[in-house]
Design an enzyme around this catalytic site. Structure first.
Site, PDB file in Angstrom:
ATOM      1  N   ASP A  61      15.820 -12.662  23.573  1.00  0.00           N
ATOM      2  CA  ASP A  61      15.951 -12.411  22.134  1.00  0.00           C
ATOM      3  C   ASP A  61      16.996 -11.329  21.902  1.00  0.00           C
ATOM      4  OD1 ASP A  61      15.750 -12.090  19.446  1.00  0.00           O
ATOM      5  OD2 ASP A  61      13.712 -11.281  19.453  1.00  0.00           O
ATOM      6  N   LYS A  63      19.304 -11.746  19.549  1.00  0.00           N
ATOM      7  CA  LYS A  63      19.758 -11.950  18.161  1.00  0.00           C
ATOM      8  C   LYS A  63      21.268 -11.797  18.079  1.00  0.00           C
ATOM      9  CE  LYS A  63      15.483 -11.407  15.843  1.00  0.00           C
ATOM     10  NZ  LYS A  63      14.712 -10.660  16.856  1.00  0.00           N
ATOM     11  N   ASP A  66      27.988 -12.410  16.776  1.00  0.00           N
ATOM     12  CA  ASP A  66      29.325 -11.945  17.171  1.00  0.00           C
ATOM     13  C   ASP A  66      30.298 -13.121  17.061  1.00  0.00           C
ATOM     14  OD1 ASP A  66      31.381 -10.392  18.375  1.00  0.00           O
ATOM     15  OD2 ASP A  66      29.906  -9.379  19.636  1.00  0.00           O
ATOM     16  N   GLY A 195       3.435 -10.235  19.312  1.00  0.00           N
ATOM     17  CA  GLY A 195       3.771  -9.094  20.166  1.00  0.00           C
ATOM     18  C   GLY A 195       2.621  -8.131  20.272  1.00  0.00           C
TER      19      GLY A 195
HETATM   20  P1  BMP Z   1       4.948  -8.017  16.647  1.00  0.00           P
HETATM   21  O1  BMP Z   1       3.995  -9.201  16.758  1.00  0.00           O
HETATM   22  O2  BMP Z   1       4.604  -6.904  17.560  1.00  0.00           O
HETATM   23  O3  BMP Z   1       5.187  -7.595  15.245  1.00  0.00           O
HETATM   24  O4  BMP Z   1       6.352  -8.523  17.233  1.00  0.00           O
HETATM   25  C1  BMP Z   1       7.126  -9.475  16.599  1.00  0.00           C
HETATM   26  C2  BMP Z   1       8.280  -9.888  17.479  1.00  0.00           C
HETATM   27  O5  BMP Z   1       9.019 -10.878  16.806  1.00  0.00           O
HETATM   28  C3  BMP Z   1       9.258  -8.768  17.818  1.00  0.00           C
HETATM   29  O6  BMP Z   1       9.724  -8.998  19.126  1.00  0.00           O
HETATM   30  C4  BMP Z   1      10.401  -8.949  16.840  1.00  0.00           C
HETATM   31  O7  BMP Z   1      11.651  -8.613  17.384  1.00  0.00           O
HETATM   32  C5  BMP Z   1      10.368 -10.458  16.594  1.00  0.00           C
HETATM   33  N1  BMP Z   1      10.816 -10.879  15.256  1.00  0.00           N
HETATM   34  C6  BMP Z   1      10.168 -10.450  14.107  1.00  0.00           C
HETATM   35  O8  BMP Z   1       9.208  -9.676  14.153  1.00  0.00           O
HETATM   36  N2  BMP Z   1      10.626 -10.916  12.913  1.00  0.00           N
HETATM   37  C7  BMP Z   1      11.674 -11.757  12.783  1.00  0.00           C
HETATM   38  O9  BMP Z   1      11.996 -12.161  11.682  1.00  0.00           O
HETATM   39  C8  BMP Z   1      12.332 -12.178  13.943  1.00  0.00           C
HETATM   40  C9  BMP Z   1      11.880 -11.742  15.188  1.00  0.00           C
HETATM   41  O10 BMP Z   1      12.465 -12.143  16.280  1.00  0.00           O
END
Ligand code: BMP
EC number: 4.1.1.23
Length: 224
Positions: A61, A63, A66, A195
Site C-alpha cells: 500500500d 498509494k 507520481d 487494521g
Molecule cells: P484501521 O482499520 O486501523 O483504521 O486501518 C485502516 C487501513 O486502511 C490503514 O492501513 C489505512 O492506510 C488504510 N486506508 C484507510 O484507512 N482509508 C482509505 O481511504 C484508504 C486506505 O488505504
C-alpha cells in the site's frame, strides 16, 4: 473476507510485531496490506523473508501518485520482493500515469488496486467529487481492484454500479474508523480492510475471529 492492514506503532520491534500477527492471522484472513510505515522501517528484504511462504493477497500500500515511469519502477521493485498487489491513486490520471503503471503490473503479475474514494472526511472535499472519472480510469486500465470507504457505504454502492461485478472493491474503515464489520460487503465490497481493531488488540486472533463472525452475521442478514 478480511484483509489485515499491518501498520505497526512506533515503539515496537517492528519485524517481531509483524511476524507475530502474520503467524496468528494468516489462516483466517484473505490477505495482508503493508503500508509505508512498515515498508520504510522493515525494508523489502525483511518483509520478503516474513511473507516468503504466503500465497494470499500481499498488498504494497504505497498509494502511488507520481508520473507513470516512477510508479512503474516502484511497482516493479515491490513485485521483485514478493508482493502480488499494489495500491495507487487514480487522481494522477490515465496518460503517462496509471496507463504505464498498469502495463508494468501486468508484466510483473501484480494486481493493480486504485483508490477512487477514501474513508476520511476530507475525501468529500476533493476526491469524491471526481469519483466517476476515477472509476473510468480504473475501467480503462482494467484495474483488478478499487479502494472505496466502509465509512460511507453509499459510495461503495455507487462504485459497484459504475464498475460492474468483475472488479474487486476493498473497503477500509471497519473498527477504529467507525464502520461495523460486514457493512461494506453488504453495500457491494468484496473485502473489508481491518487494521487497528485487530492488530492493536490484546489478543489479535480472538479479535480477528470475532470480526469475521460479525461480518458473516451481518452479511447473512443483509442478503436475507
Ligand atoms: P484501521 O482499520 O486501523 O483504521 O486501518 C485502516 C487501513 O486502511 C490503514 O492501513 C489505512 O492506510 C488504510 N486506508 C484507510 O484507512 N482509508 C482509505 O481511504 C484508504 C486506505 O488505504
Amino acid at each position: 473476507m478480511i484483509i489485515v492492514a499491518l501498520d505497526p506503532p512506533q515503539n515496537v520491534d517492528v519485524e517481531k510485531w509483524i511476524k507475530i500477527r502474520y503467524d496468528e492471522l494468516k489462516e483466517y484472513v484473505q490477505g495482508f496490506k503493508i503500508g509505508v510505515p512498515a515498508i520504510i522501517r522493515v525494508g523489502l528484504e525483511g518483509l520478503s523473508k516474513i511473507f516468503k511462504d504466503y500465497s494470499g493477497l500481499l498488498i504494497a500500500d504505497l498509494k502511488l501518485a507520481d508520473i507513470g515511469d516512477v510508479m512503474a519502477l516502484t511497482a516493479s521493485i515491490v513485485g521483485d520482493y514478493g508482493f502480488n498487489a499494489v495500491i495507487a491513486h487514480a487522481f494522477v490520471g490515465y496518460s503517462q500515469a496509471v496507463d504505464e503503471l498498469s502495463k508494468t503490473c501486468e508484466k510483473k503479475g501484480l494486481k493493480l488496486i486504485l483508490v477512487v474514494s477514501m474513508s476520511h472526511r476530507g475525501s468529500e472535499e476533493f476526491i469524491d467529487k471526481h469519483l466517476e472519472s476515477f472509476v473510468e480510469i480504473a475501467k480503462r486500465v482494467g484495474s483488478w481492484g478499487l479502494v472505496a470507504p466502509a465509512t460511507r457505504p453509499l459510495i461503495i454502492k455507487r462504485v459497484r454500479e459504475l464498475i460492474g461485478s468483475e472488479v474487486k472493491i476493498l473497503s477500509p474503515g471497519i473498527g477504529v474508523q467507525g464502520a461495523e464489520p460486514g457493512t461494506a460487503i453488504c453495500y457491494g465490497a468484496d473485502y473489508e480492510i481491518v487494521g487497528r481493531a485487530i492488530t492493536h488488540s490484546e489478543n489479535v486472533k480472538q479479535s480477528a475471529l470475532k470480526i469475521i463472525e460479525n461480518q458473516k452475521q451481518r452479511v447473512a442478514k443483509c442478503r436475507g
